[in-house]
Motif scaffolding. Structure first.
Motif, PDB file in Angstrom:
ATOM      1  N   LYS A 165      11.108  -3.851  -8.316  1.00  0.00           N
ATOM      2  CA  LYS A 165       9.869  -4.420  -8.854  1.00  0.00           C
ATOM      3  C   LYS A 165       9.560  -3.936 -10.272  1.00  0.00           C
ATOM      4  CE  LYS A 165       7.756  -5.280  -4.352  1.00  0.00           C
ATOM      5  NZ  LYS A 165       6.624  -4.998  -3.462  1.00  0.00           N
ATOM      6  N   GLY A 166      10.422  -3.052 -10.817  1.00  0.00           N
ATOM      7  CA  GLY A 166      10.287  -2.654 -12.211  1.00  0.00           C
ATOM      8  C   GLY A 166       9.368  -1.471 -12.480  1.00  0.00           C
ATOM      9  N   TYR A 167       9.064  -0.660 -11.478  1.00  0.00           N
ATOM     10  CA  TYR A 167       8.186   0.489 -11.666  1.00  0.00           C
ATOM     11  C   TYR A 167       8.931   1.796 -11.926  1.00  0.00           C
ATOM     12  CZ  TYR A 167       4.283  -2.428 -10.257  1.00  0.00           C
ATOM     13  OH  TYR A 167       3.333  -3.411 -10.206  1.00  0.00           O
ATOM     14  N   ILE A 168      10.171   1.891 -11.453  1.00  0.00           N
ATOM     15  CA  ILE A 168      10.967   3.096 -11.661  1.00  0.00           C
ATOM     16  C   ILE A 168      12.409   2.710 -11.967  1.00  0.00           C
ATOM     17  CG2 ILE A 168       9.552   4.525 -10.104  1.00  0.00           C
ATOM     18  CD1 ILE A 168      11.895   4.338  -8.055  1.00  0.00           C
ATOM     19  N   LYS A 203       0.838  -1.202   0.000  1.00  0.00           N
ATOM     20  CA  LYS A 203       0.000   0.000   0.000  1.00  0.00           C
ATOM     21  C   LYS A 203       0.874   1.254   0.000  1.00  0.00           C
ATOM     22  CE  LYS A 203      -3.765   2.332   2.251  1.00  0.00           C
ATOM     23  NZ  LYS A 203      -4.421   2.713   3.416  1.00  0.00           N
ATOM     24  N   ARG A 204       1.911   1.284   0.829  1.00  0.00           N
ATOM     25  CA  ARG A 204       2.791   2.457   0.906  1.00  0.00           C
ATOM     26  C   ARG A 204       3.520   2.679  -0.420  1.00  0.00           C
ATOM     27  NH1 ARG A 204       3.267   7.113   3.733  1.00  0.00           N
ATOM     28  NH2 ARG A 204       3.028   6.001   5.671  1.00  0.00           N
ATOM     29  N   GLN A 205       3.963   1.597  -1.066  1.00  0.00           N
ATOM     30  CA  GLN A 205       4.653   1.720  -2.352  1.00  0.00           C
ATOM     31  C   GLN A 205       3.702   2.271  -3.417  1.00  0.00           C
ATOM     32  OE1 GLN A 205       6.101  -2.255  -2.841  1.00  0.00           O
ATOM     33  NE2 GLN A 205       7.853  -1.942  -1.481  1.00  0.00           N
ATOM     34  N   GLU A 206       2.439   1.835  -3.389  1.00  0.00           N
ATOM     35  CA  GLU A 206       1.441   2.376  -4.314  1.00  0.00           C
ATOM     36  C   GLU A 206       1.245   3.869  -4.082  1.00  0.00           C
ATOM     37  OE1 GLU A 206      -2.159   0.114  -3.892  1.00  0.00           O
ATOM     38  OE2 GLU A 206      -1.354  -1.604  -4.988  1.00  0.00           O
ATOM     39  N   GLU A 207       1.207   4.277  -2.801  1.00  0.00           N
ATOM     40  CA  GLU A 207       1.039   5.693  -2.456  1.00  0.00           C
ATOM     41  C   GLU A 207       2.226   6.511  -2.966  1.00  0.00           C
ATOM     42  OE1 GLU A 207      -1.521   4.997   1.691  1.00  0.00           O
ATOM     43  OE2 GLU A 207       0.627   5.463   1.789  1.00  0.00           O
ATOM     44  N   LEU A 208       3.435   6.001  -2.752  1.00  0.00           N
ATOM     45  CA  LEU A 208       4.631   6.703  -3.220  1.00  0.00           C
ATOM     46  C   LEU A 208       4.630   6.816  -4.742  1.00  0.00           C
ATOM     47  CD1 LEU A 208       5.898   6.378  -0.288  1.00  0.00           C
ATOM     48  CD2 LEU A 208       8.036   6.129  -1.496  1.00  0.00           C
ATOM     49  N   LEU A 209       4.302   5.734  -5.427  1.00  0.00           N
ATOM     50  CA  LEU A 209       4.283   5.746  -6.882  1.00  0.00           C
ATOM     51  C   LEU A 209       3.243   6.749  -7.394  1.00  0.00           C
ATOM     52  CD1 LEU A 209       5.573   4.469  -9.377  1.00  0.00           C
ATOM     53  CD2 LEU A 209       3.787   2.716  -9.309  1.00  0.00           C
ATOM     54  N   SER A 210       2.065   6.785  -6.783  1.00  0.00           N
ATOM     55  CA  SER A 210       1.027   7.752  -7.171  1.00  0.00           C
ATOM     56  C   SER A 210       1.506   9.180  -6.938  1.00  0.00           C
ATOM     57  CB  SER A 210      -0.265   7.511  -6.382  1.00  0.00           C
ATOM     58  OG  SER A 210      -0.825   6.290  -6.750  1.00  0.00           O
ATOM     59  N   TYR A 211       2.173   9.410  -5.808  1.00  0.00           N
ATOM     60  CA  TYR A 211       2.698  10.738  -5.494  1.00  0.00           C
ATOM     61  C   TYR A 211       3.740  11.166  -6.533  1.00  0.00           C
ATOM     62  CZ  TYR A 211       5.365  14.418  -3.175  1.00  0.00           C
ATOM     63  OH  TYR A 211       6.019  15.595  -2.897  1.00  0.00           O
TER      64      TYR A 211
END
Length: 195
Positions: free
Chosen positions: A55-58, A9-17
């Motif tokens: 995880k390949g998002y950034i 959840k925190r990683q999703e929040e950071l990515l959205s930010y």
């Protein structure tokens, strides 16, 4: 993107930010800005970004604000080698990422020789990145050679009444009126290494 692992959840929040910040400001947030937004320490921000990267998002490099969001159609982080001319006359290669240099141009770097550019925020030994150009616009900082003297200078380029004025960047420095210069490049970045 196939093969990506699920985010916490925190990683999703950071990515959205990060996505929202980049959309609003056209640049990545700093580690401090991310930490302030989520009220977490810089070390925690670093850990979360490392996980997003794994995880390949950034993708990131070692420069400030260098977070690249990885979408299927976005380019990968690449290294670009440029010539780096030092004060002692030697030349080495400097490796920078495509996040720092605009693609489609040629670049070179020089080591700032002295204190003549302090008023522009350039200190001795800073690394100055120049984009190879033969022409400049008003107020560009350029590296050029004065043909009549073979002197190579870093100066602010100005035009007044059809004459080329090369002004030293420090306010108390001399003005040089020239008509015969060869421009090697325009300053695009300053890199400072702390040891």
């Amino acid at each position: 993107m196939e093969g990506r692992r699920k985010l916490t959840k925190r990683q999703e929040e950071l990515l959205s930010y990060i996505k929202a910040y980049k959309s609003e400001y056209s640049r990545s947030p700093s580690l401090e800005e991310i930490g302030d937004n989520f009220s977490i320490a810089a070390s925690s921000v670093h850990d979360h970004l490392k996980a997003l990267e794994k995880k390949g998002y950034i993708q990131r490099d070692n420069t400030a604000r260098s977070i690249l969001l990885l979408e299927e159609d976005e380019p990968k982080l690449r290294c670009i080698n440029i010539n780096y001319y030092k004060k002692d006359g030697s030349c080495t290669k400097l490796t920078l990422s495509n996040l720092v240099l605009d693609e489609g141009y040629e670049y070179f770097a020089i080591q700032a020789p002295n204190e003549s550019m302090i008023n522009a925020g350039i200190l001795p030994d800073d690394t100055l990145i120049f984009r190879k150009e033969k022409k400049a616009k008003e107020n560009d900082i350029i590296l050029c050679k004065v043909e009549s003297t073979d002197e190579v200078l870093i100066r602010r380029y100005q035009i007044q009444a059809g004459r080329i004025l090369l002004t030293n960047i420090n306010i108390d420095s001399n003005l040089k009126v020239c008509m015969d210069i060869e421009i090697y490049g325009i300053l695009t970045r300053v890199i400072r290494f702390y040891e």
